[in-house]
Enzyme design. Structure first.
Site, PDB file in Angstrom:
ATOM      1  N   HIS A  30      67.536  -4.697 103.895  1.00  0.00           N
ATOM      2  CA  HIS A  30      68.320  -5.880 103.144  1.00  0.00           C
ATOM      3  C   HIS A  30      68.828  -6.847 104.192  1.00  0.00           C
ATOM      4  O   HIS A  30      69.377  -6.320 105.193  1.00  0.00           O
ATOM      5  CB  HIS A  30      68.890  -5.592 101.844  1.00  0.00           C
ATOM      6  CG  HIS A  30      70.205  -4.982 102.218  1.00  0.00           C
ATOM      7  ND1 HIS A  30      70.066  -3.391 102.702  1.00  0.00           N
ATOM      8  CD2 HIS A  30      71.513  -5.111 101.900  1.00  0.00           C
ATOM      9  CE1 HIS A  30      71.439  -3.178 102.730  1.00  0.00           C
ATOM     10  NE2 HIS A  30      72.155  -4.073 102.551  1.00  0.00           N
ATOM     11  N   HIS A  32      71.979  -7.703 104.553  1.00  0.00           N
ATOM     12  CA  HIS A  32      73.566  -7.633 104.687  1.00  0.00           C
ATOM     13  C   HIS A  32      73.947  -7.252 106.101  1.00  0.00           C
ATOM     14  O   HIS A  32      72.936  -6.707 106.897  1.00  0.00           O
ATOM     15  CB  HIS A  32      74.205  -6.355 103.727  1.00  0.00           C
ATOM     16  CG  HIS A  32      74.393  -6.812 102.364  1.00  0.00           C
ATOM     17  ND1 HIS A  32      74.414  -5.888 101.588  1.00  0.00           N
ATOM     18  CD2 HIS A  32      74.538  -8.048 101.641  1.00  0.00           C
ATOM     19  CE1 HIS A  32      74.790  -6.655 100.129  1.00  0.00           C
ATOM     20  NE2 HIS A  32      74.883  -7.812 100.372  1.00  0.00           N
ATOM     21  N   ASP A  34      75.591  -5.419 108.133  1.00  0.00           N
ATOM     22  CA  ASP A  34      75.502  -4.103 108.671  1.00  0.00           C
ATOM     23  C   ASP A  34      74.327  -3.623 108.764  1.00  0.00           C
ATOM     24  O   ASP A  34      73.814  -2.527 109.333  1.00  0.00           O
ATOM     25  CB  ASP A  34      76.710  -3.342 107.850  1.00  0.00           C
ATOM     26  CG  ASP A  34      76.255  -3.154 106.310  1.00  0.00           C
ATOM     27  OD1 ASP A  34      75.519  -3.835 105.894  1.00  0.00           O
ATOM     28  OD2 ASP A  34      76.270  -1.913 105.912  1.00  0.00           O
ATOM     29  N   HIS A  35      73.252  -4.166 108.185  1.00  0.00           N
ATOM     30  CA  HIS A  35      71.785  -3.629 108.457  1.00  0.00           C
ATOM     31  C   HIS A  35      71.040  -4.763 109.310  1.00  0.00           C
ATOM     32  O   HIS A  35      69.857  -4.215 109.588  1.00  0.00           O
ATOM     33  CB  HIS A  35      70.939  -3.713 107.018  1.00  0.00           C
ATOM     34  CG  HIS A  35      71.954  -2.704 106.196  1.00  0.00           C
ATOM     35  ND1 HIS A  35      71.368  -1.647 105.851  1.00  0.00           N
ATOM     36  CD2 HIS A  35      72.991  -2.668 105.566  1.00  0.00           C
ATOM     37  CE1 HIS A  35      72.152  -0.768 105.048  1.00  0.00           C
ATOM     38  NE2 HIS A  35      73.161  -1.499 105.024  1.00  0.00           N
ATOM     39  N   HIS A 107      70.488  -2.604  94.442  1.00  0.00           N
ATOM     40  CA  HIS A 107      71.592  -3.121  95.190  1.00  0.00           C
ATOM     41  C   HIS A 107      72.195  -4.626  94.584  1.00  0.00           C
ATOM     42  O   HIS A 107      71.497  -5.021  93.950  1.00  0.00           O
ATOM     43  CB  HIS A 107      71.131  -2.939  96.805  1.00  0.00           C
ATOM     44  CG  HIS A 107      72.521  -3.243  97.668  1.00  0.00           C
ATOM     45  ND1 HIS A 107      73.603  -2.367  97.520  1.00  0.00           N
ATOM     46  CD2 HIS A 107      72.599  -3.807  98.886  1.00  0.00           C
ATOM     47  CE1 HIS A 107      74.355  -2.581  98.432  1.00  0.00           C
ATOM     48  NE2 HIS A 107      73.922  -3.659  99.484  1.00  0.00           N
ATOM     49  N   ASP A 177      70.665   0.483 101.274  1.00  0.00           N
ATOM     50  CA  ASP A 177      71.888   0.626 100.204  1.00  0.00           C
ATOM     51  C   ASP A 177      71.425   0.742  98.723  1.00  0.00           C
ATOM     52  O   ASP A 177      70.525  -0.206  98.516  1.00  0.00           O
ATOM     53  CB  ASP A 177      72.893  -0.602 100.628  1.00  0.00           C
ATOM     54  CG  ASP A 177      73.424  -0.470 101.709  1.00  0.00           C
ATOM     55  OD1 ASP A 177      73.323   0.328 102.586  1.00  0.00           O
ATOM     56  OD2 ASP A 177      74.214  -1.454 102.029  1.00  0.00           O
ATOM     57  N   HIS A 235      75.823   5.960 106.029  1.00  0.00           N
ATOM     58  CA  HIS A 235      76.490   4.646 105.626  1.00  0.00           C
ATOM     59  C   HIS A 235      77.643   5.022 104.877  1.00  0.00           C
ATOM     60  O   HIS A 235      78.120   4.669 103.516  1.00  0.00           O
ATOM     61  CB  HIS A 235      75.368   3.982 104.571  1.00  0.00           C
ATOM     62  CG  HIS A 235      75.841   2.632 104.280  1.00  0.00           C
ATOM     63  ND1 HIS A 235      76.759   2.243 103.508  1.00  0.00           N
ATOM     64  CD2 HIS A 235      75.223   1.627 104.834  1.00  0.00           C
ATOM     65  CE1 HIS A 235      76.737   0.907 103.601  1.00  0.00           C
ATOM     66  NE2 HIS A 235      75.595   0.180 104.155  1.00  0.00           N
TER      67      HIS A 235
HETATM   68 ZN   LIG Z   1      75.203  -1.570 104.046  1.00  0.00          ZN
HETATM   69 ZN   LIG Z   2      74.143  -3.637 101.488  1.00  0.00          ZN
END
Ligand SMILES: [Zn+2]
Ligand SMILES: [Zn+2]
Length: 273
Positions: A30, A32, A34-35, A107, A177, A235
């Site tokens: 996805h 976000h 951090d990904h 999520h 996530d 995570h």
């Molecule tokens: Zn994340």
């Molecule tokens: Zn996320």
């Protein structure tokens, strides 16, 4: 196979000697930060290394827009083609070595969970049985080993006469996530390794609900009902300076649990070994 690409991934790729010109697929769960924020840097580094092989990228369809816009604005030209496949529930990519299936995660934005599965392998070949069946050693043996019938003196010898039962390939699941759910447990059923969101400790379950993540206990419950072989928690929220207590709590539900960490190597044996 790279599962998500947060900031710092290219440093880790270089530190761990992952070839920049190898066959590679990148699965993004996805959009976000951090990904995904490490992706552009990684693609640039691959270009600096004169990568020529195509790169497979799977992710939400907006990922293609993000890549296009940022690389245009920053004037980034790649030395290799990118084959982008938008994520959607079902089988997304099939190669001779593996297939990738996806399902929707639970999520706060459009997100996917993935499984990467190897095809089944032919059964163990028994040379003695092949000899007894009158099949001479050589090309015919390798045909039988590949699961093909052969003709010997006008008689057909089937692979099942000289090999054991077909053996399953390995299966790896990755949640990204997500909240847990029985549907996800079915999706991850029988994984040899399941890598699952474990952002929170069990005592912080309310925060997991609010932020649409999972606790270590919920990850363990999914692993247990999916009957996976091994669970890797990942995570972790930065609030936990020591993830040992999360692992301990998860192990009380699902003993074969480990914590993922930078540079960890996990051996994934075949299901029949
Ligand atoms: Zn994340
Ligand atoms: Zn996320």
């Amino acid at each position: 196979m790279l599962l998500d690409c947060g900031e710092g991934v290219q440093r880790q790729v270089l530190a761990h000697g992952v070839g920049l010109n190898k066959e590679m697929s990148i699965l993004i769960t996805h959009l976000h930060g951090d990904h995904v924020t490490g992706l552009l840097g990684l693609l640039q580094t691959m270009s600096m290394a004169q990568r020529r092989r195509p790169l497979h990228i799977i992710g939400p369809s907006k990922l293609a827009d993000w890549l296009k816009v940022t690389s245009t604005l920053l004037n980034i030209g790649l030395t290799f083609p990118v084959d982008f496949s938008p994520a959607r529930p079902g089988t997304i990519l099939r190669t001779p070595d593996f297939r990738v299936r996806a399902t929707r995660a639970l999520h706060s934005v459009e997100a996917y969970c993935y499984v990467v599965e190897e095809p089944g392998r032919p059964g163990i070949f028994y040379p003695q049985r092949a000899r007894s069946a009158g099949v001479p050693e050589g090309k015919l043996w390798s045909r039988l080993q590949r699961g093909k019938k052969v003709e010997v003196d006008g008689r057909t010898v089937a692979p099942s006469e000289v090999t054991g039962p077909p053996r399953p390939g390995r299966k790896i699941g990755y949640s990204g996530d997500t909240r847990p759910s029985p549907r996800l447990a079915r999706f991850f059923s029988g994984c040899d390794l399941l890598i699952f969101d474990s952002t929170f400790h069990g005592k912080d379950g309310d925060k997991a609900v609010e932020r649409k993540h999972s606790t270590c206990v919920e990850a363990a419950e999914v692993a247990k009902s999916a009957r996976v072989r091994r669970l890797a928690l990942t995570h972790f929220s930065a609030r936990y300076t020591n993830v040992g207590s999360l692992v301990k709590q998860a192990r009380s539900v699902f003993p074969p649990t480990i914590a993922a960490r930078d540079g960890l190597t996990v051996d994934v044996p075949y299901p029949d070994s």
